[in-house]
Design a protein around this motif. Structure first.
Motif, short mmCIF file in Angstrom:
data_model
loop_
_atom_site.label_atom_id
_atom_site.label_comp_id
_atom_site.label_asym_id
_atom_site.label_seq_id
_atom_site.Cartn_x
_atom_site.Cartn_y
_atom_site.Cartn_z
N SER A 104 38.89 31.43 28.09
CA SER A 104 38.82 29.98 28.03
C SER A 104 37.69 29.51 28.94
O SER A 104 37.36 30.17 29.92
N GLY A 105 37.10 28.38 28.63
CA GLY A 105 36.09 27.80 29.51
C GLY A 105 36.68 26.80 30.48
O GLY A 105 35.95 26.16 31.24
N CYS A 106 38.00 26.63 30.43
CA CYS A 106 38.67 25.66 31.30
C CYS A 106 39.64 26.40 32.21
O CYS A 106 40.40 27.25 31.76
N VAL A 107 39.60 26.05 33.51
CA VAL A 107 40.47 26.71 34.49
C VAL A 107 41.54 25.76 35.04
O VAL A 107 42.28 26.13 35.94
N GLY A 108 41.58 24.54 34.51
CA GLY A 108 42.63 23.61 34.92
C GLY A 108 42.46 23.03 36.31
O GLY A 108 43.44 22.64 36.95
N CYS A 109 41.21 22.93 36.80
CA CYS A 109 40.98 22.41 38.16
C CYS A 109 41.15 20.90 38.20
O CYS A 109 41.33 20.33 39.27
N GLY A 110 41.01 20.23 37.04
CA GLY A 110 41.22 18.79 36.96
C GLY A 110 40.05 17.94 37.40
O GLY A 110 40.12 16.70 37.38
N ARG A 111 38.92 18.56 37.76
CA ARG A 111 37.79 17.76 38.25
C ARG A 111 37.28 16.78 37.18
O ARG A 111 36.94 15.64 37.48
N CYS B 241 32.34 20.17 36.50
CA CYS B 241 33.04 21.33 35.94
C CYS B 241 32.53 22.62 36.60
O CYS B 241 31.33 22.85 36.65
N PRO B 242 33.44 23.46 37.11
CA PRO B 242 32.98 24.68 37.79
C PRO B 242 32.51 25.77 36.83
O PRO B 242 31.96 26.77 37.28
N PRO C 239 34.99 16.98 44.64
CA PRO C 239 33.92 16.81 43.65
C PRO C 239 32.97 18.01 43.53
O PRO C 239 32.35 18.19 42.50
N HIS C 240 32.84 18.80 44.60
CA HIS C 240 31.93 19.94 44.52
C HIS C 240 32.66 21.19 44.03
O HIS C 240 33.86 21.32 44.24
N SER C 241 31.91 22.08 43.40
CA SER C 241 32.45 23.40 43.12
C SER C 241 31.44 24.40 43.66
O SER C 241 30.33 24.04 44.04
N TRP C 242 31.85 25.67 43.68
CA TRP C 242 30.98 26.70 44.28
C TRP C 242 29.74 26.94 43.47
O TRP C 242 28.81 27.59 43.94
N LYS C 243 29.71 26.39 42.24
CA LYS C 243 28.50 26.62 41.43
C LYS C 243 27.29 25.96 42.07
O LYS C 243 26.17 26.37 41.81
N LYS C 244 27.52 24.98 42.95
CA LYS C 244 26.35 24.36 43.57
C LYS C 244 25.58 25.35 44.45
O LYS C 244 24.40 25.18 44.69
#
Lengths: 406, 264
Positions: free
Chosen positions: A362-369, A295-296, A99-104
């Protein structure tokens, strides 16, 4: 992908000896020696942040040693569900993103921008000082490397640079991990964002778990990464080990739980503003904003000005916001995107189409979160597929108004 | 600067448990600075001293449930320059609005030995159904930081930072793991108004909606998701029918599930 950051600001170089390695070098590191990497980073003053099991999920948190990593854990992910499961081995990185991404850490959920204090008849503003704490991100997946590169474009390119983001970014050391397995909602292959880390890391690990052996194939991505790698008790990679590492990543690429056809995706979405599918998805959407929070690459914020009761002190805070709230598009008199249809369409069209016009990617990297953490399992790949299967002809899809409300 | 008269604050109680107005006393460290900036002119829970109106800021707790209160709230409005309702009773009718779903006479005859003494209305209703309200602060009980924020905003003449989006945004900002997705725990967070800081989910409990409906609640899809987690119709009626039972989206949604039970 380029990183316009001055790495000379990083830790002072050690004396260069004949053991110095070059960028691109591969080394073999025994599993038990991973702590030597963490030790080398700690010694240089890095705070270690990495995956850890908390509250039934693998999140990013402060870690001290390899013992804090989720050894022997994996996850099962589908639309709207996430469950931790035990693995049959003791892999340290045998799971997909949580659930977390590095943006936090790089773009925190709430941060003060400045504070002001009343001084007689005037007032004094104190800007927030950039954080110079060095941090090492342990276990950054390829999708997230791409997401960080996208946020770099947002915050560091152009006339207005975010100084707080910039400082954190410059003081970050990135230890990437090449995925050995994909999650049920992963589709980085479709987005050209993985599963192998191609750029944007200091070191990249590929974990190999064999019945008798546990080791990492480590690649140096920067001079600093090479310098640290040279200090670790590794050796040159043997052909067999290199092949095992490559097989690991290749098998992850084969396991993608989701697929998105991105052929002419920008034009597809631009020509389908009035597609009936937007009504279908809007009926399901909770407008809860979970997709944008996890979303990251989503970077939107609001600012809140707060004052104390005496009116002597004020602060401005920046907080994560979302295009799924009404306030987000509020201008005098009302919200531009009043309906959930307008909001979902705005989000998805921004991710997959207008992002190209705005940032050249693209703004999507396909992480699936966004698929996993949507409480009602709305699936961006399914939404694209539905529109692609029955597209409207370009002529028959006028936008309701200039903002896309209809 | 000429010494200006301090603004006068009044706290009013209607049908309620007093929990929300006690949040003001619970502000502790903030309470003394508050009294430096504002005259607490009428607050029976705190002081018997009463300063006459009109009042610059009135905080109104409780719902309208008796004919007497239905009159009194108009007097409060007339005496107040700025009126803020606080808590689920005042903003949605409170738990006592459960009477709105049945005939109140049935309750009275069960609860009271001499029903003839009871003079009550058929419905418990939010303050805004009776008078113009300047701002509604949600929660059962309200969050004291939000209360301080509303009072600070009033004193500085600015808009309070009280956002009507989902609890999920607060949950994600604090880094809590989603209990619905990761544990399969039914949670009302996606349809519930923020303000509590995602208290329950952070302690691995599902949200039960004490702050009432968020700005654009999709209760139909929320209920469908709960049903997929195995929640029965009767429990769906119950979850929407608590402190904010009479708030429109929750009211209608509980009615839908009630009718499904009756249809068998």
């Amino acid at each position: 992908m380029n990183f316009p950051l001055n790495r000379a600001m990083m830790a002072p170089r050690g004396s260069v000896t004949e053991t110095a390695l070059k960028v691109g070098t591969l080394r073999m590191l025994e599993g038990a020696s991973l702590d030597r990497l963490f030790g080398a980073l700690s010694k240089r003053g890095y705070r270690l942040l990495g995956p850890a099991v908390r509250e039934g999920a693998i999140v990013f948190d402060e870690i001290n040693s390899a013992a804090d990593l989720p050894a022997g854990w994996t996850d099962e992910q589908e639309g709207g569900t996430y469950r931790l499961k035990k693995r049959s081995d003791d892999a340290l990185f045998g799971y997909a993103v949580g659930p977390h991404s590095w943006k936090k850490f790089l773009h925190p959920p709430a941060e003060r921008l400045w504070q002001a204090d009343r001084k007689g008849k005037t007032f004094e503003v104190t800007e927030e000082k950039p954080d110079t704490q060095k941090t090492a991100f342990i276990g950054v997946r390829s999708c997230d490397l791409h997401a960080i590169a996208i946020q770099d474009k947002v915050f560091l390119n152009g006339y207005y640079v975010d100084p707080l983001y910039k400082a954190r970014r410059e003081h970050a050391f990135i230890v990437a991990v090449n995925c050995g397995q994909a999650g049920g909602t992963c589709f980085c292959v479709s987005m050209g964002a993985g599963p192998k880390a191609a750029a944007g890391f200091d070191l990249a690990l590929t974990e190999v778990c064999e019945p008798e052996r546990h080791y990492f194939v480590v690649e140096a991505g920067t001079d600093l990464g090479a310098e640290i790698l040279a200090e670790l008790p590794g050796r040159e990679v043997e052909g067999r080990e290199k092949a095992a590492a490559e097989d690991t990543v290749a098998s992850a690429a084969q396991q993608m739980g989701r697929y998105m056809d991105t052929t002419n995706i920008k034009e597809l979405l631009y020509q389908n503003y009035a597609h009936p599918r937007w009504d279908t998805v809007a009926a399901r959407c909770l407008t809860c904003a979970n997709c944008t929070m996890v979303c990251p690459t989503c970077f939107c914020t609001t600012v809140e000005d707060v004052t104390d009761l005496q009116g002597e002190h004020a602060e401005r805070w920046q907080k994560w916001d979302s295009c799924f709230t009404k306030d987000f598009s509020y201008i005098h008199g009302g919200s531009i995107r009043a309906t959930s249809k307008a909001r979902y369409r705005q989000w998805m069209t921004h991710k997959l189409a207008t992002w190209f016009d705005q940032f050249g990617t693209s703004g999507c990297v396909g992480c699936g979160r966004c698929i996993t953490w949507c409480p009602v399992a709305i699936d961006i790949t399914e939404e694209v597929r539905a529109i692609r299967q029955a597209p409207q002809s370009p002529k028959s899809s006028p936008v309701g108004d200039k903002y896309g409300n209809s | 600067m000429a010494k200006k008269q301090k603004p006068k604050l009044a706290v009013w109680k209607f049908a309620s448990c007093d929990g929300c107005q006690l949040s003001l006393l619970d502000c502790e460290d903030q309470l003394l600075p508050l009294t430096e900036r504002i005259d607490i002119a009428n607050f029976p829970e705190a002081s018997r001293a009463v300063v006459k109106g009109p009042y610059d800021l009135s905080l109104v707790e409780g719902s309208i449930s008796t004919p007497h209160d239905a009159e009194r709230i108009h007097q409060v409005r007339r005496a107040s320059k700025f009126l803020v309702t606080i808590g689920a009773c005042a903003t949605a009718g409170g738990i006592q609005a459960l009477r709105n779903f049945i005939d109140v006479k049935d309750f009275i005859s069960i609860v009271y030995a001499t029903p003839a003494y009871i003079d009550t209305l058929k419905k418990s209703t939010p303050i805004a159904e009776h008078i113009r309200v300047d701002f509604e602060l949600r929660g059962c009980p309200i969050n004291k930081e939000q209360l301080v924020e509303v009072v600070s905003a009033f004193l500085q003449g600015r808009k309070p930072n009280v956002r009507p989006h989902s609890v999920c945004m607060e949950c994600k900002r604090r880094g809590a793991v989603c209990v619905m997705v990761a544990h399969g725990t039914p949670c009302l967070g996606p349809v519930t108004h923020a303000g509590c800081g995602a208290l329950c989910p952070a302690y691995h409990r599902g949200c039960y909606g004490c702050f009432g409906p968020m700005e654009t609640p999709n209760t139909r899809e929320m209920s469908a998701a709960w049903e997929r987690l195995g929640v029965k119709q009767k429990d769906l009626v119950q979850i929407y029918r608590s402190f904010n039972a009479y708030a429109e989206p929750f009211y209608s949604e509980s009615r839908i599930h009630e009718s499904k039970i009756h249809q068998g």
